[in-house]
Motif scaffolding. Structure first.
Motif, short mmCIF file in Angstrom:
data_model
loop_
_atom_site.label_atom_id
_atom_site.label_comp_id
_atom_site.label_asym_id
_atom_site.label_seq_id
_atom_site.Cartn_x
_atom_site.Cartn_y
_atom_site.Cartn_z
N MET A 55 0.82 -1.21 0.00
CA MET A 55 0.00 0.00 0.00
C MET A 55 0.85 1.26 0.00
SD MET A 55 -3.42 -0.86 2.22
CE MET A 55 -2.62 -1.08 3.81
N TYR A 56 2.06 1.20 0.57
CA TYR A 56 2.93 2.37 0.56
C TYR A 56 3.35 2.72 -0.87
CZ TYR A 56 6.91 5.44 1.42
OH TYR A 56 7.78 6.50 1.41
N ASP A 57 3.78 1.73 -1.64
CA ASP A 57 4.18 1.97 -3.03
C ASP A 57 2.99 2.46 -3.86
OD1 ASP A 57 6.81 1.23 -2.58
OD2 ASP A 57 6.41 -0.88 -3.00
N LEU A 58 1.81 1.89 -3.61
CA LEU A 58 0.61 2.30 -4.35
C LEU A 58 0.25 3.74 -4.02
CD1 LEU A 58 -1.43 -0.98 -3.82
CD2 LEU A 58 -0.62 -0.11 -6.03
N ALA A 59 0.41 4.11 -2.76
CA ALA A 59 0.12 5.50 -2.35
C ALA A 59 1.12 6.46 -2.99
CB ALA A 59 0.16 5.61 -0.83
N LYS A 60 2.39 6.07 -3.03
CA LYS A 60 3.42 6.94 -3.62
C LYS A 60 3.17 7.15 -5.11
CE LYS A 60 7.01 8.12 -2.00
NZ LYS A 60 7.44 9.43 -1.41
N LEU A 61 2.62 6.15 -5.78
CA LEU A 61 2.27 6.30 -7.19
C LEU A 61 1.13 7.30 -7.36
CD1 LEU A 61 2.40 2.59 -8.43
CD2 LEU A 61 3.99 4.44 -9.03
N GLU A 62 0.27 7.37 -6.35
CA GLU A 62 -0.88 8.28 -6.41
C GLU A 62 -0.46 9.72 -6.14
OE1 GLU A 62 -5.00 8.99 -7.04
OE2 GLU A 62 -3.70 7.26 -7.45
N SER A 63 0.54 9.91 -5.25
CA SER A 63 0.97 11.27 -4.91
C SER A 63 2.41 11.27 -4.42
CB SER A 63 0.06 11.86 -3.82
OG SER A 63 0.57 13.09 -3.35
N GLU A 64 3.19 12.24 -4.93
CA GLU A 64 4.56 12.39 -4.47
C GLU A 64 4.62 13.06 -3.10
OE1 GLU A 64 6.61 14.54 -7.47
OE2 GLU A 64 6.64 12.86 -8.90
N GLU A 65 3.47 13.54 -2.62
CA GLU A 65 3.43 14.24 -1.33
C GLU A 65 3.26 13.29 -0.14
OE1 GLU A 65 1.57 18.54 -2.60
OE2 GLU A 65 0.19 16.87 -2.25
N VAL A 66 3.20 11.99 -0.40
CA VAL A 66 3.04 11.03 0.69
C VAL A 66 4.24 11.12 1.61
CG1 VAL A 66 2.91 8.60 1.32
CG2 VAL A 66 1.56 9.45 -0.60
N HIS A 67 3.97 11.47 2.85
CA HIS A 67 5.03 11.59 3.86
C HIS A 67 5.08 10.35 4.74
CE1 HIS A 67 7.62 13.41 6.88
NE2 HIS A 67 6.74 13.11 7.81
N GLN A 68 3.93 9.77 4.99
CA GLN A 68 3.86 8.62 5.89
C GLN A 68 2.63 7.79 5.57
OE1 GLN A 68 4.18 9.65 10.08
NE2 GLN A 68 2.80 7.98 10.65
N LEU A 69 2.78 6.49 5.65
CA LEU A 69 1.63 5.58 5.54
C LEU A 69 1.73 4.52 6.62
CD1 LEU A 69 -0.19 4.14 2.49
CD2 LEU A 69 0.48 2.60 4.34
N ASP A 70 0.76 4.53 7.50
CA ASP A 70 0.63 3.45 8.48
C ASP A 70 -0.41 2.48 7.96
OD1 ASP A 70 2.39 4.57 10.43
OD2 ASP A 70 0.83 6.02 10.92
N GLY A 71 0.02 1.25 7.72
CA GLY A 71 -0.88 0.23 7.21
C GLY A 71 -1.13 -0.84 8.25
N GLN A 72 -2.30 -1.42 8.19
CA GLN A 72 -2.59 -2.51 9.11
C GLN A 72 -3.56 -3.49 8.47
OE1 GLN A 72 -4.62 -2.50 13.37
NE2 GLN A 72 -2.46 -1.94 13.50
N GLY A 73 -3.28 -4.75 8.68
CA GLY A 73 -4.17 -5.83 8.27
C GLY A 73 -4.44 -6.72 9.46
N VAL A 74 -5.71 -7.02 9.67
CA VAL A 74 -6.10 -7.79 10.86
C VAL A 74 -6.98 -8.96 10.44
CG1 VAL A 74 -7.28 -7.71 13.08
CG2 VAL A 74 -6.04 -5.69 12.26
N GLU A 75 -6.64 -10.13 10.94
CA GLU A 75 -7.50 -11.32 10.77
C GLU A 75 -7.97 -11.77 12.14
OE1 GLU A 75 -6.80 -14.21 7.14
OE2 GLU A 75 -5.08 -14.18 8.46
N ILE A 76 -9.26 -12.03 12.25
CA ILE A 76 -9.85 -12.42 13.53
C ILE A 76 -10.61 -13.72 13.37
CG2 ILE A 76 -11.50 -11.79 15.34
CD1 ILE A 76 -10.80 -8.87 14.78
N PHE A 77 -10.34 -14.64 14.29
CA PHE A 77 -11.11 -15.89 14.37
C PHE A 77 -11.69 -15.96 15.78
CE2 PHE A 77 -11.40 -20.30 15.76
CZ PHE A 77 -12.24 -20.83 14.79
N GLU A 78 -13.00 -16.10 15.87
CA GLU A 78 -13.68 -16.09 17.16
C GLU A 78 -14.59 -17.30 17.28
OE1 GLU A 78 -16.47 -13.09 19.88
OE2 GLU A 78 -15.89 -12.52 17.84
N ASP A 79 -14.56 -17.92 18.44
CA ASP A 79 -15.52 -19.00 18.69
C ASP A 79 -16.27 -18.74 20.00
OD1 ASP A 79 -13.72 -19.73 20.66
OD2 ASP A 79 -13.35 -21.74 19.91
N LYS A 80 -17.47 -19.30 20.07
CA LYS A 80 -18.34 -19.12 21.23
C LYS A 80 -19.06 -20.43 21.51
CE LYS A 80 -22.23 -16.78 20.76
NZ LYS A 80 -23.18 -15.65 20.62
N TYR A 81 -19.13 -20.77 22.79
CA TYR A 81 -19.75 -22.03 23.20
C TYR A 81 -20.54 -21.80 24.48
CZ TYR A 81 -19.95 -26.85 25.05
OH TYR A 81 -20.36 -28.07 25.57
#
Length: 442
Positions: free
Chosen positions: A126-152
């Protein structure tokens, strides 16, 4: 089922001290990829959750819980529950679900098999994709989260139910720098599967949102027609959702007390609580008391049709529970909305702006924890957005405060958009046009 053997051992020991008993287990496994620009910040896998035991004898009940979901915790759970039961003494009424016949359910989800390297690669991209969109990108914080939940949940009345849910989300928080001035933008996606997230769209959309923030300034104080973005509608109504809890109504801690059956909102507003989250496989087939869930209309065309109930609040009102019991393994049951879904309207986002003609587009609300009172429904929130003239966005707006209350706000809804989406808090909502709302310039 996954926890059946543990349940059998607990119940065999519990019957020496209790007449009835129940166990509740909830576990959440979370994997997080966090990046800073082109570097991996952290990759973590964590597990949280535990088991609770409830024992009932006559008109007394005791609770205990442990983070150790294993046979080693059995004696501790039973002994602690017995001690708490003796300490508390008799209660006026005790609620435990007693189905008319044996109830069992076992719902298994599809666990992710995506490698950690693949997740990291996608978030870093996503950082490289953002830089392609704008040369003004100073910072990109990215996050990906996977959650598995069970209940009994299982009890001594032939109830035993188990379900799993898995879902993912990803977001990019971008900061652009222009002539020493910095502006930020954020975009996200919520999906069943991590790889279904459109990482290119997330990165580029975050950049575009940040770009629009340059040149922001306040507007004069006054009454404005506003369009509120779907994400912010979700945050606002989610923060006000305790007003629909029958527990809060009965405690006189809801602005909607005594309004059941009345028209409390615009006829454009219909709010439902669904057992499954639209556009996903996420489902809550039973509530945290073990009762089968159902879709519930809370507000229909502006009329308040129902509060949300668990067994206790329903008993006090002399009705059936709406199966909205919610709890963690550490807490007792309390009613709450599961999946807030707002029916869409007929106008797309651009159509909302055109109908508003002149006003404000609100794209960010802050201070929901400090500037909003869920008991009175009153809120005063700093916000950012855009000035809209003749149906078109003209310039960015900041340093303003939006003030209203729940009842006034929902009565002032003029249109609901078609741009419904899943938000990060698990709601499914659209943007809204709201008339004549107080805005203060800072």
């Amino acid at each position: 089922m996954k926890y059946t053997e543990l349940k059998e051992e607990i119940f065999n020991k519990a019957k020496d001290k209790f007449d009835d008993y129940e166990i509740f287990i909830n576990n959440i496994n979370t994997s997080v990829v966090s990046t800073y620009n082109e570097q991996l910040n952290k990759y973590t896998i964590s597990e949280s959750g535990g088991i609770s035991f409830r024992g009932i004898k006559g008109n007394m009940e005791g609770y205990a819980y442990s983070e150790n979901v294993s046979k080693e915790s059995i004696d501790y759970l039973i002994d602690m529950a017995y001690q708490s039961m003796i300490a508390v003494g008799e209660k006026e009424e005790i609620f435990i679900y007693k189905p008319n016949q044996e109830e069992k359910i076992n719902i298994i989800s599809q666990k992710s098999s995506i490698s950690s390297d693949k997740k990291i690669e996608k978030i870093l991209s996503m950082y490289d994709l953002a830089k392609l969109e704008s040369e003004e990108v100073h910072q990109l914080d990215g996050q990906g989260v996977e959650i598995f939940e069970d209940k009994y949940i299982a009890n001594s009345h032939n109830l035993e139910k188990y379900e799993e849910n898995s879902y993912s989300y990803a977001y990019a928080y971008v900061i652009l720098k222009r002539n020493g001035e910095m502006k930020s933008g954020m975009e996200f996606a919520f999906k069943d599967n991590f790889m279904d997230c459109d990482f290119e769209y997330i990165a580029k959309s975050a950049v575009k949102k940040a770009e629009r923030e340059f040149g922001a300034k306040a507007v004069d104080s006054g009454k404005y027609d506003i369009v509120i973005l779907n994400e912010e509608i979700s945050s606002l109504l989610g923060s006000l959702s305790p007003a629909f809890s029958a527990k809060n109504v009965q405690k006189k801690m809801s602005p909607l007390e005594g309004m059941l059956g009345e028209v409390i909102a615009s006829d454009k507003l219909t709010i439902r609580d669904l057992r499954s989250l639209p556009e996903t496989n996420v489902i809550e087939s039973f509530d945290d008391e073990g009762i089968e869930t159902k879709d519930l209309e809370i507000i229909k065309n502006g009329k308040l049709l129902s509060y949300v109930h668990n067994m206790e609040t329903a008993s006090k009102d002399g009705i059936d529970t709406t199966a909205n019991a919610s709890r963690s393994y550490k807490s007792v049951s309390s009613p709450s909305i599961r999946n807030m879904v707002i029916d869409g309207g007929t106008l797309d986002f651009e159509g909302l702006l055109r109908k508003m003609n002149n006003g404000l587009l609100i794209t960010s609300l802050q201070g929901l924890h400090s500037g909003l009172d869920p008991v009175s429904g009153v809120f005063s929130l700093p916000c950012n957005g855009f000035l809209v003239e003749n149906g078109e966005i003209k310039r960015a707006v900041n340093q303003i405060i939006l003030s209203s209350n729940l009842k006034e706000f929902i009565k002032s809804i003029d249109e609901v958009g078609t741009d419904r989406r899943i938000t990060l808090d698990g709601s499914y909502v659209a943007s809204m046009l709201v008339k004549n709302i107080s805005i203060s310039g800072i």
